[in-house]
Design a protein around this motif. Structure first.
Motif, PDB file in Angstrom:
ATOM      1  N   ASP A  34      28.616  -6.472  19.603  1.00  0.00           N
ATOM      2  CA  ASP A  34      29.352  -6.542  20.861  1.00  0.00           C
ATOM      3  C   ASP A  34      29.323  -5.202  21.596  1.00  0.00           C
ATOM      4  O   ASP A  34      29.158  -5.159  22.819  1.00  0.00           O
ATOM      5  N   VAL A  35      29.495  -4.116  20.857  1.00  0.00           N
ATOM      6  CA  VAL A  35      29.481  -2.792  21.475  1.00  0.00           C
ATOM      7  C   VAL A  35      28.103  -2.494  22.050  1.00  0.00           C
ATOM      8  O   VAL A  35      27.979  -1.987  23.164  1.00  0.00           O
ATOM      9  N   LYS A  36      27.053  -2.809  21.306  1.00  0.00           N
ATOM     10  CA  LYS A  36      25.695  -2.529  21.788  1.00  0.00           C
ATOM     11  C   LYS A  36      25.340  -3.353  23.024  1.00  0.00           C
ATOM     12  O   LYS A  36      24.565  -2.917  23.859  1.00  0.00           O
ATOM     13  N   SER A  37      25.921  -4.533  23.149  1.00  0.00           N
ATOM     14  CA  SER A  37      25.612  -5.362  24.309  1.00  0.00           C
ATOM     15  C   SER A  37      26.502  -5.049  25.512  1.00  0.00           C
ATOM     16  O   SER A  37      26.252  -5.536  26.610  1.00  0.00           O
ATOM     17  N   CYS A  38      27.496  -4.208  25.319  1.00  0.00           N
ATOM     18  CA  CYS A  38      28.412  -3.862  26.409  1.00  0.00           C
ATOM     19  C   CYS A  38      27.731  -2.881  27.364  1.00  0.00           C
ATOM     20  O   CYS A  38      27.193  -1.858  26.937  1.00  0.00           O
ATOM     21  N   PRO A  39      27.750  -3.168  28.655  1.00  0.00           N
ATOM     22  CA  PRO A  39      27.085  -2.282  29.611  1.00  0.00           C
ATOM     23  C   PRO A  39      27.875  -0.998  29.898  1.00  0.00           C
ATOM     24  O   PRO A  39      27.319  -0.056  30.459  1.00  0.00           O
ATOM     25  N   CYS A  40      29.136  -0.954  29.493  1.00  0.00           N
ATOM     26  CA  CYS A  40      29.982   0.206  29.776  1.00  0.00           C
ATOM     27  C   CYS A  40      29.613   1.369  28.849  1.00  0.00           C
ATOM     28  O   CYS A  40      29.694   1.261  27.631  1.00  0.00           O
ATOM     29  N   GLU A  41      29.214   2.468  29.431  1.00  0.00           N
ATOM     30  CA  GLU A  41      28.788   3.623  28.640  1.00  0.00           C
ATOM     31  C   GLU A  41      29.942   4.233  27.850  1.00  0.00           C
ATOM     32  O   GLU A  41      29.738   4.741  26.742  1.00  0.00           O
ATOM     33  N   ASP A  42      31.146   4.165  28.385  1.00  0.00           N
ATOM     34  CA  ASP A  42      32.309   4.724  27.693  1.00  0.00           C
ATOM     35  C   ASP A  42      32.520   4.051  26.336  1.00  0.00           C
ATOM     36  O   ASP A  42      32.858   4.712  25.352  1.00  0.00           O
ATOM     37  N   VAL A  43      32.320   2.745  26.273  1.00  0.00           N
ATOM     38  CA  VAL A  43      32.501   2.012  25.022  1.00  0.00           C
ATOM     39  C   VAL A  43      31.478   2.486  24.004  1.00  0.00           C
ATOM     40  O   VAL A  43      31.805   2.702  22.831  1.00  0.00           O
ATOM     41  N   GLN A  44      30.251   2.693  24.423  1.00  0.00           N
ATOM     42  CA  GLN A  44      29.207   3.131  23.503  1.00  0.00           C
ATOM     43  C   GLN A  44      29.446   4.567  23.031  1.00  0.00           C
ATOM     44  O   GLN A  44      29.182   4.898  21.873  1.00  0.00           O
ATOM     45  N   VAL A  45      29.982   5.411  23.893  1.00  0.00           N
ATOM     46  CA  VAL A  45      30.310   6.782  23.493  1.00  0.00           C
ATOM     47  C   VAL A  45      31.444   6.769  22.469  1.00  0.00           C
ATOM     48  O   VAL A  45      31.376   7.471  21.454  1.00  0.00           O
ATOM     49  N   LEU A  46      32.450   5.963  22.704  1.00  0.00           N
ATOM     50  CA  LEU A  46      33.550   5.862  21.742  1.00  0.00           C
ATOM     51  C   LEU A  46      33.061   5.325  20.397  1.00  0.00           C
ATOM     52  O   LEU A  46      33.495   5.778  19.341  1.00  0.00           O
ATOM     53  N   TRP A  47      32.153   4.353  20.425  1.00  0.00           N
ATOM     54  CA  TRP A  47      31.591   3.823  19.178  1.00  0.00           C
ATOM     55  C   TRP A  47      30.836   4.925  18.428  1.00  0.00           C
ATOM     56  O   TRP A  47      30.962   5.063  17.221  1.00  0.00           O
ATOM     57  N   ALA A  48      30.058   5.737  19.149  1.00  0.00           N
ATOM     58  CA  ALA A  48      29.312   6.818  18.508  1.00  0.00           C
ATOM     59  C   ALA A  48      30.263   7.826  17.865  1.00  0.00           C
ATOM     60  O   ALA A  48      30.015   8.301  16.751  1.00  0.00           O
ATOM     61  N   ILE A  49      31.362   8.145  18.533  1.00  0.00           N
ATOM     62  CA  ILE A  49      32.351   9.056  17.969  1.00  0.00           C
ATOM     63  C   ILE A  49      32.955   8.462  16.705  1.00  0.00           C
ATOM     64  O   ILE A  49      33.129   9.157  15.702  1.00  0.00           O
ATOM     65  N   LEU A  50      33.258   7.196  16.739  1.00  0.00           N
ATOM     66  CA  LEU A  50      33.831   6.518  15.576  1.00  0.00           C
ATOM     67  C   LEU A  50      32.861   6.541  14.394  1.00  0.00           C
ATOM     68  O   LEU A  50      33.247   6.853  13.268  1.00  0.00           O
ATOM     69  N   VAL A  51      31.604   6.260  14.644  1.00  0.00           N
ATOM     70  CA  VAL A  51      30.601   6.252  13.577  1.00  0.00           C
ATOM     71  C   VAL A  51      30.432   7.649  12.997  1.00  0.00           C
ATOM     72  O   VAL A  51      30.374   7.833  11.778  1.00  0.00           O
ATOM     73  N   GLU A  52      30.367   8.664  13.866  1.00  0.00           N
ATOM     74  CA  GLU A  52      30.204  10.034  13.390  1.00  0.00           C
ATOM     75  C   GLU A  52      31.402  10.491  12.576  1.00  0.00           C
ATOM     76  O   GLU A  52      31.246  11.136  11.541  1.00  0.00           O
TER      77      GLU A  52
END
Length: 65
Positions: A34-52
């Motif tokens: 769901d995160v990868k398919s979301c067009p909002c860049e903010d969501v993907q940045v937050l996901w990257a922070i969470l993974v890191e």
């Protein structure tokens, strides 16, 4: 009959643990898709922070310095 229950109780606990772990990892994968398919860049940045942050917390302490 008590011996049968003492034999089945650990197996039941193992069954519950295996299936609860599977559901959790499946839920994380669905969230990832769901995160990868979301067009909002903010969501993907937050996901990257969470993974890191999760990866840093799972490393042994000698690797985090």
């Amino acid at each position: 009959m008590g011996w049968l229950q003492s034999l089945l109780c650990p197996l039941k606990k193992l069954w519950v643990r295996i299936h609860s772990t599977n559901k959790k990892s499946r839920g994380i994968y669905i969230l990832y898709k769901d995160v990868k398919s979301c067009p909002c860049e903010d969501v993907q940045v937050l996901w990257a922070i969470l993974v890191e942050s999760n990866a840093a917390s799972t490393l042994p302490s000698k690797y985090t310095h």
